[in-house]
Design a protein around this motif. Sequence first.
Motif, mmCIF file in Angstrom:
data_model
loop_
_atom_site.group_PDB
_atom_site.id
_atom_site.type_symbol
_atom_site.label_atom_id
_atom_site.label_comp_id
_atom_site.label_asym_id
_atom_site.label_seq_id
_atom_site.Cartn_x
_atom_site.Cartn_y
_atom_site.Cartn_z
ATOM 1 N N ALA A 32 0.833 -1.208 0.000
ATOM 2 C CA ALA A 32 0.000 0.000 0.000
ATOM 3 C C ALA A 32 0.867 1.257 0.000
ATOM 4 C CB ALA A 32 -0.921 -0.007 1.219
ATOM 5 N N ILE A 33 1.899 1.263 0.830
ATOM 6 C CA ILE A 33 2.792 2.426 0.884
ATOM 7 C C ILE A 33 3.502 2.617 -0.453
ATOM 8 C CG2 ILE A 33 4.904 3.334 1.926
ATOM 9 C CD1 ILE A 33 4.021 2.051 4.555
ATOM 10 N N THR A 34 3.988 1.510 -1.017
ATOM 11 C CA THR A 34 4.693 1.588 -2.299
ATOM 12 C C THR A 34 3.775 2.105 -3.396
ATOM 13 O OG1 THR A 34 6.100 -0.277 -1.664
ATOM 14 C CG2 THR A 34 6.011 0.282 -4.002
ATOM 15 N N SER A 35 2.552 1.584 -3.452
ATOM 16 C CA SER A 35 1.593 2.025 -4.475
ATOM 17 C C SER A 35 1.292 3.512 -4.333
ATOM 18 C CB SER A 35 0.293 1.221 -4.366
ATOM 19 O OG SER A 35 0.503 -0.133 -4.696
ATOM 20 N N TYR A 36 1.103 3.953 -3.087
ATOM 21 C CA TYR A 36 0.805 5.369 -2.843
ATOM 22 C C TYR A 36 1.953 6.258 -3.313
ATOM 23 C CZ TYR A 36 -0.157 9.724 -0.407
ATOM 24 O OH TYR A 36 -0.371 11.054 -0.116
ATOM 25 N N ILE A 37 3.178 5.880 -2.977
ATOM 26 C CA ILE A 37 4.341 6.685 -3.356
ATOM 27 C C ILE A 37 4.501 6.727 -4.873
ATOM 28 C CG2 ILE A 37 6.864 6.797 -3.278
ATOM 29 C CD1 ILE A 37 6.698 5.683 -0.429
ATOM 30 N N MET A 39 2.192 6.174 -7.251
ATOM 31 C CA MET A 39 1.091 6.856 -7.921
ATOM 32 C C MET A 39 1.148 8.374 -7.740
ATOM 33 S SD MET A 39 -2.172 4.339 -7.264
ATOM 34 C CE MET A 39 -3.240 5.348 -8.288
ATOM 35 N N ASN A 40 1.671 8.826 -6.608
ATOM 36 C CA ASN A 40 1.655 10.259 -6.315
ATOM 37 C C ASN A 40 2.957 10.987 -6.627
ATOM 38 O OD1 ASN A 40 -1.036 10.995 -4.760
ATOM 39 N ND2 ASN A 40 -0.422 8.959 -4.064
ATOM 40 N N TYR A 41 4.052 10.254 -6.766
ATOM 41 C CA TYR A 41 5.341 10.934 -6.939
ATOM 42 C C TYR A 41 6.184 10.423 -8.115
ATOM 43 C CZ TYR A 41 4.206 12.507 -2.224
ATOM 44 O OH TYR A 41 3.568 13.048 -1.133
ATOM 45 N N GLY A 94 3.574 -3.879 -5.099
ATOM 46 C CA GLY A 94 3.004 -2.541 -4.935
ATOM 47 C C GLY A 94 3.246 -1.668 -6.150
ATOM 48 N N SER A 98 0.200 -0.409 -8.659
ATOM 49 C CA SER A 98 -0.031 1.023 -8.856
ATOM 50 C C SER A 98 -0.358 1.325 -10.319
ATOM 51 C CB SER A 98 1.180 1.830 -8.402
ATOM 52 O OG SER A 98 2.300 1.584 -9.232
ATOM 53 N N THR A 106 -11.392 5.979 -7.767
ATOM 54 C CA THR A 106 -11.210 5.732 -6.337
ATOM 55 C C THR A 106 -12.364 4.915 -5.769
ATOM 56 O OG1 THR A 106 -10.010 7.825 -6.119
ATOM 57 C CG2 THR A 106 -10.870 6.831 -4.096
#
Length: 228
Positions: A32-37, A39-41, A94, A98, A106
Amino acid sequence: MDNNQNVNSTAGLSKFYSKVYGYLGLGILMSAITSYIVMNYFFLEMANFLFANKINFFLMWGVQIGLVVYLGKNAFSNSGKSIIGYVAYTILTGITISMTLAMYSTADVALAFLTAAGTFIGMSVVGLVTKKDLSAMGHAMYSLLIGALIAILLNVFILKSQPVDLFISLGMVVIFAGLTAYDNQKIKVLYQQKGEVGASNLAIYCALTLYLDLVNLFLSLLRIFGRD
């Protein structure tokens, strides 16, 4: 004497299940953390890396398969390297997830995750409490999974049919729901075979099997809910 042994065995098994689900939670968190990073950065950079050159995509896919094989081979060993392989696998997953999540809204992602989580919890309880041996069902599910993977390849490269894709996705939900129950029951069998010696590596391997069940449940449901 027998009662004491049964109590110790039950306590040891409960502790082992806690360890398995702890590693499962760690894997989900890392993905989850990897996907968030990503997708957003780093989405454009990672998308270019994976899809600009097909070799990079297949290389990552090959590394993930290699890690699964490695963790399976070390499930009954005393090596302390399995946790590194497990974390690496969940991070790579992750990254690849992503790329998929970016194609859906969402709302679709949230609905698919909640449904997958509910299904996973329900089938896990079935696997833990049922007295019936689920080995035959588990073997049948693995056979169906092979057929489903072949069908996916045929549909991607030859048929390219949306109705077939929906049918496959529904089938995958059934398959991984069944495997969730089977894999939860199998944890008890594996622990009884191995015991406390090398239990950490075995717990990591068991967590990986449950992680794969949950992730594939989620992705299959996402394809169903995210249809136009």
